[in-house]
Design an enzyme around this catalytic site. Structure first.
Site, PDB file in Angstrom:
ATOM      1  N   ARG A  46      -2.112  80.270  -5.586  1.00 25.96           N
ATOM      2  CA  ARG A  46      -2.232  79.597  -6.409  1.00 25.96           C
ATOM      3  C   ARG A  46      -0.920  79.201  -6.816  1.00 25.96           C
ATOM      4  O   ARG A  46      -0.360  77.998  -7.714  1.00 25.96           O
ATOM      5  CB  ARG A  46      -2.847  80.368  -7.666  1.00 25.96           C
ATOM      6  CG  ARG A  46      -2.494  79.391  -9.474  1.00 25.96           C
ATOM      7  CD  ARG A  46      -3.910  79.909 -10.446  1.00 25.96           C
ATOM      8  NE  ARG A  46      -4.215  81.641 -10.156  1.00 25.96           N
ATOM      9  CZ  ARG A  46      -3.477  82.275 -11.044  1.00 25.96           C
ATOM     10  NH1 ARG A  46      -1.820  82.155 -11.488  1.00 25.96           N
ATOM     11  NH2 ARG A  46      -3.177  83.446 -11.033  1.00 25.96           N
ATOM     12  N   TYR A  98      -5.962  53.692 -19.007  1.00 22.54           N
ATOM     13  CA  TYR A  98      -7.057  54.375 -18.454  1.00 22.54           C
ATOM     14  C   TYR A  98      -8.050  55.228 -19.987  1.00 22.54           C
ATOM     15  O   TYR A  98      -7.403  56.430 -20.295  1.00 22.54           O
ATOM     16  CB  TYR A  98      -6.288  55.265 -17.508  1.00 22.54           C
ATOM     17  CG  TYR A  98      -7.038  56.224 -16.714  1.00 22.54           C
ATOM     18  CD1 TYR A  98      -8.997  56.180 -16.097  1.00 22.54           C
ATOM     19  CD2 TYR A  98      -7.263  57.912 -16.238  1.00 22.54           C
ATOM     20  CE1 TYR A  98      -9.762  56.402 -15.737  1.00 22.54           C
ATOM     21  CE2 TYR A  98      -7.794  58.494 -16.249  1.00 22.54           C
ATOM     22  CZ  TYR A  98      -9.689  57.379 -15.355  1.00 22.54           C
ATOM     23  OH  TYR A  98     -10.040  58.944 -15.064  1.00 22.54           O
ATOM     24  N   ASP A 170       2.976  56.583 -16.788  1.00 23.70           N
ATOM     25  CA  ASP A 170       2.437  56.812 -15.725  1.00 23.70           C
ATOM     26  C   ASP A 170       2.753  55.682 -15.056  1.00 23.70           C
ATOM     27  O   ASP A 170       2.385  54.368 -15.072  1.00 23.70           O
ATOM     28  CB  ASP A 170       0.759  56.511 -15.713  1.00 23.70           C
ATOM     29  CG  ASP A 170      -0.545  56.495 -15.503  1.00 23.70           C
ATOM     30  OD1 ASP A 170      -0.252  56.440 -14.122  1.00 23.70           O
ATOM     31  OD2 ASP A 170      -1.683  56.706 -15.683  1.00 23.70           O
ATOM     32  N   LYS A 195      -5.398  57.439  -5.514  1.00 22.20           N
ATOM     33  CA  LYS A 195      -4.967  56.566  -5.566  1.00 22.20           C
ATOM     34  C   LYS A 195      -4.224  55.556  -4.246  1.00 22.20           C
ATOM     35  O   LYS A 195      -4.177  56.080  -2.837  1.00 22.20           O
ATOM     36  CB  LYS A 195      -4.545  55.225  -7.047  1.00 22.20           C
ATOM     37  CG  LYS A 195      -5.594  55.949  -8.199  1.00 22.20           C
ATOM     38  CD  LYS A 195      -6.957  56.399  -8.237  1.00 22.20           C
ATOM     39  CE  LYS A 195      -7.706  56.518  -8.983  1.00 22.20           C
ATOM     40  NZ  LYS A 195      -7.810  57.679  -9.777  1.00 22.20           N
TER      41      LYS A 195
END
Length: 379
Positions: A46, A98, A170, A195
């Protein structure tokens, strides 16, 4: 180093144990220590994983930054940035964004006392009237999802620096191939690596890039403590995807240019939203801060009934009706009922996102086939 060379080699070195040219997938949850505290930089997956470390170095390099962090999704990366704030802090952000970001802001963080101002970001000077003693962060998308609005990153960065605010951009729609917000004064860059960075519709991941060491440590603490980390297989897939980002983006841009102009000339199409049109609002800014205009666009039909839009959405053969974007295959999407369904209708309509708006992610197929497919569906 030229951009294509950078993408191919970013973050990767031959594996020292085998000489493997590709970064191995270190599929392990923990690491053996010689004695308590005596380890080779890795303790628990982690916190660190060698495959993830290579990807995070690649993230930094492709955005011309010093540091990169990988997250389990783009929303998880966004979540980490907002967790830098405290109850009572305020954020200035865009009114065209978004839907998943809007949902995170309104349904999760507003409950914890963080206030968001949703404004028109096309004119940077609009921001200053919302800055007050509680303002801590400016969050922008450019180009925006789905109306392709453009924000002047350098102008917003000047405002953020003058007021001692953080600026996060972004950069998902542009990708590092087209735009590098850190070079324009941003403090943090966020990507949904799902993406264009991944590029093959086979991975969910998010990324943050920055230059400030203290900011990196704060975000790393959130990443480690909250645990929204990607697995090594996903990191491997994004590392692989980055290697072809430049050649894919070249074709996305070429096809996007052709499709945007095809749609604009189509007798049944009303408006086309694409940043590469010279009459697009802030075209000059887009031309200045982007290397090209990409393969994302939206359009409306002259018969703007929801029934006609649904007919078109269900009639394409190559453009697959699906959420997401940025893969090698072309996608068609209905924002009002899919990616932006979490935004109240009155807010969507007020900001220009109509019920009949159609968004497309232009892939890298032969563009003549894509035009034929759209022409047949639009009728």
């Amino acid at each position: 180093m030229k951009i294509g060379t950078k993408f191919i080699h970013a973050g990767t070195e031959p594996d020292p144990s085998t000489g493997a040219i590709m970064t191995p997938i270190f599929q392990t949850s923990t690491y053996v220590q010689a004695a308590p505290g005596q380890h080779k930089g890795y303790e628990y997956a982690r916190s660190q994983n060698p495959t993830r470390s290579a990807l995070e170095e690649a993230f930094a390099q492709i955005e011309n930054g010093k540091y990169g962090l990988a997250f389990s999704s783009g929303v998880a990366a966004t979540d980490a940035v907002i967790k830098l704030l405290s109850p009572g802090d305020e954020v200035i952000t865009g009114n065209d964004m978004y839907g998943g970001t809007y949902r995170l802001f309104t349904k999760i963080f507003e409950k914890f006392g963080i206030k968001f101002h949703y404004i028109d970001m096309r004119e940077a000077s609009n921001i200053e009237q919302y800055v007050n003693a509680n303002t801590k962060l400016i969050w922008i998308e450019t180009p925006t999802n789905p109306l392709m609005n453009i924000t002047d990153i350098a102008a917003v960065a000047a405002i953020s620096k003058k007021n001692n605010l953080l600026l996060c951009v972004d950069n998902t729609f542009a990708s590092p191939y087209l735009q590098n917000p850190l070079d324009l004064g941003a403090d943090i860059v966020m990507h949904s690596a799902t993406k264009y960075l991944g590029g093959h519709s086979d991975v969910i991941q998010g990324a943050l890039m920055m230059n400030d060491a203290t900011l990196r440590e704060q975000l790393y603490f959130i990443q480690k403590s909250c645990g929204a980390v990607p697995g090594p297989q996903d990191c491997f897939l994004v590392l692989r995807g980055i290697k072809t980002l430049h050649v894919r983006m070249q074709r996305h841009c070429e096809n996007g240019h052709a499709i945007a102009h095809f749609l604009r000339k189509h007798s049944a199409v009303d408006k086309v939203y694409w940043a590469g049109f010279e009459d697009h609002t802030n075209y000059d800014i887009a031309k200045k801060q982007m290397r090209d205009f990409g393969g994302m666009m939206s359009f409306t039909l002259k018969d703007d009934s929801i029934e006609n839009a649904m007919r078109v959405l269900s009639s394409t053969r190559l453009f697959a009706l699906a959420e997401s974007l940025g893969g090698v295959e072309s996608l068609i999407n209905h924002p009002a009922s899919m990616t932006h369904a979490s935004i109240p209708r009155e807010e969507r309509i007020k900001n220009g996102l109509t019920d009949s708006l159609i968004r497309i992610s232009v892939g890298i197929e032969d563009v003549e086939d894509l035009m034929e497919d759209l022409n047949r569906a639009i009728g």
